[in-house]
Motif scaffolding. Structure first.
Motif: not given
Length: 444
Positions: A131, A134-135, A364, A372-373, A376
């Motif tokens: 994650t 992606g951030e 993501t 998000a996490s 994931m």
């Protein structure tokens, strides 16, 4: 937020690259010798194991690899709700260091304790470090998928070093020394992540620091619900893919050990080291596959994530036809050439490169930031279910024969991929244009 860039990617990507590289060194290194240690005869004068049957060892392998990835769901949820991704990764790293080092002790209690700590550690680290990658990028940044390909190459450099290095040490110098070497790799990964915190400022912070304390529990919009439905479907693809692919750590490793001529120039290649072929292929061809898809997209061809994943399942399925050929050769000569395994792994890797980095980037982009996490983690849970399915399929080979199993997997995967392509248009509509990338972002 300004993030220093290296080679058009954020510097933080390379911190995550090396952290995950060493974590995968420890995980895949230990995994390369786990089944071999369990089935090694306990009465051996040198390097004895536990003397389990193949079926018993594959059963534990399936439960263990499933649990490792199922743990990513609570690990992702804890990060979204309380810890933040960076703190979750640090916690996971400490648990992994302890687990791998405890595993090196020669008792039944420490063996199972070590496995439990590794399961918890991967659950905290794995979804959250992905994650964080992606951030580092804006939602429609063209570099995002390329960044995940680079990250994925780091994973496989670690996997290759671990599967070869730990396999050699474990099989020739002692299983416990092999487990200990895997633990040392995780210590190095943890050190890299702690040292590189200054390059990750502003990403993966604790949710408790958000201005809106209801950020993690607010309801989904209509568009977000559609995108979550697509993600859930993509997880079904993941289960099918890894259920076939993960024969590598179980049935294919046993096949390499028991039915493959592994001598080259008078030297016998360790059976566990064959898994390293897949990682080597990813390192060699990862960027080439990424470049191919970029050119495919530039030419105006269908290049959605779901299309790439469907192609990946079919290509991976084709690889099992080489294992079918190996089975035929074994039936006729009592041994099969190692080239069949190498060809099978090559096609498996081409399929993997169309699925894993693509799926990570896809999640993501589609998952709402506040989940998000967790999403994931759900992806890795699907991977875990695929691992469990792989273990069960591997055990089934004892009943139907390896030729029938390998051929059946190939036919199913090709048919499944074709079905996905037939359903592609309505599925892509549910993404609501999220895959339209910003081509200008690559140069910013």
């Amino acid at each position: 937020m300004k993030i220093t860039s290296v080679f058009q990617h954020p510097t933080g990507l390379y911190i995550l690259f090396f952290t995950e590289m060493w974590e995968r060194f420890s995980y895949y290194g230990m995994r390369a010798i786990l089944v071999l240690f369990l089935v090694s005869e306990s009465s051996r004068a040198e390097n004895p194991g536990w003397g389990w049957t193949d079926s018993e060892a594959l059963a534990l392998y399936g439960w263990y690899t499933m649990a490792v990835y199922l743990a990513a769901v609570p690990g992702g949820w804890l990060a979204d709700r309380w810890l933040g991704q960076k703190r979750a990764v640090i916690l996971g790293g400490f648990l992994l260091c302890a687990g791998h080092l405890i595993l090196a002790l020669e008792t039944v209690c420490t063996f199972y304790t070590g496995l439990a700590l590794i399961i918890a550690g991967v659950g905290c680290l794995k979804p959250n470090i992905s994650t964080l990658v992606g951030e580092l990028y804006a939602p429609k940044d063209l570099r995002r998928e390329a960044g995940f390909y680079l990250f994925y190459i780091g994973i496989n450099i670690g996997a290759l070093l671990g599967m070869v290095g730990v396999a050699v040490v474990g099989e020739f110098y002692g299983w416990q020394l092999g487990f200990g070497l895997a633990g040392l790799g995780m210590v190095l990964g943890q050190a890299v992540f702690v040292w590189g915190q200054r390059y990750l400022r502003g990403v993966g912070d604790s949710p408790g620091r958000q201005k809106d304390n209801d950020f993690v529990v607010s309801p989904l919009t209509y568009v977000e619900k559609d995108r979550m439905r697509v993600l859930l479907l993509s997880f079904l693809i993941v289960i099918v893919f890894w259920g076939a692919y993960e024969q590598a750590g179980g049935l294919m490793t046993l096949y390499a050990s028991e039915k493959t001529d592994r001598f080259v120039g008078g030297w016998e290649i360790p059976a566990g080291a064959f898994q390293g072929a897949a990682a080597l292929y990813i390192i060699l061809f990862g960027l080439a596959v990424a470049y191919f898809w970029q050119r495919w997209y530039a030419a105006g061809q269908e290049s959605s994530a779901l299309f790439k994943m469907a192609v990946g399942v079919m290509v991976m399925g084709l690889g099992f036809l080489f294992m079918s050929a190996a089975s035929v050769q074994f039936e006729h000569t009592g041994s099969s050439a190692l080239w069949w395994l190498l060809l099978a792994y090559f096609f498996h890797v081409l399929g993997e490169l169309c699925i894993s980095p693509v799926a990570l980037s896809f999640i993501t982009r589609l998952a709402p930031l506040r989940y998000a996490s967790f999403m994931m983690g759900t992806y890795f849970a699907a991977t875990g279910l695929g691992n469990k399915l792989a273990g069960e399929l591997g055990r089934y080979a004892g009943q139907v024969g390896e030729f029938a199993l390998f051929t059946g997997i190939a036919v199913f995967c090709i048919a499944f991929g074709l079905l996905l392509i037939a359903l592609l248009r309505p599925l892509n509509r549910l993404t609501h244009g999220i895959e339209q990338v910003d081509t200008e972002s690559a140069s910013t």
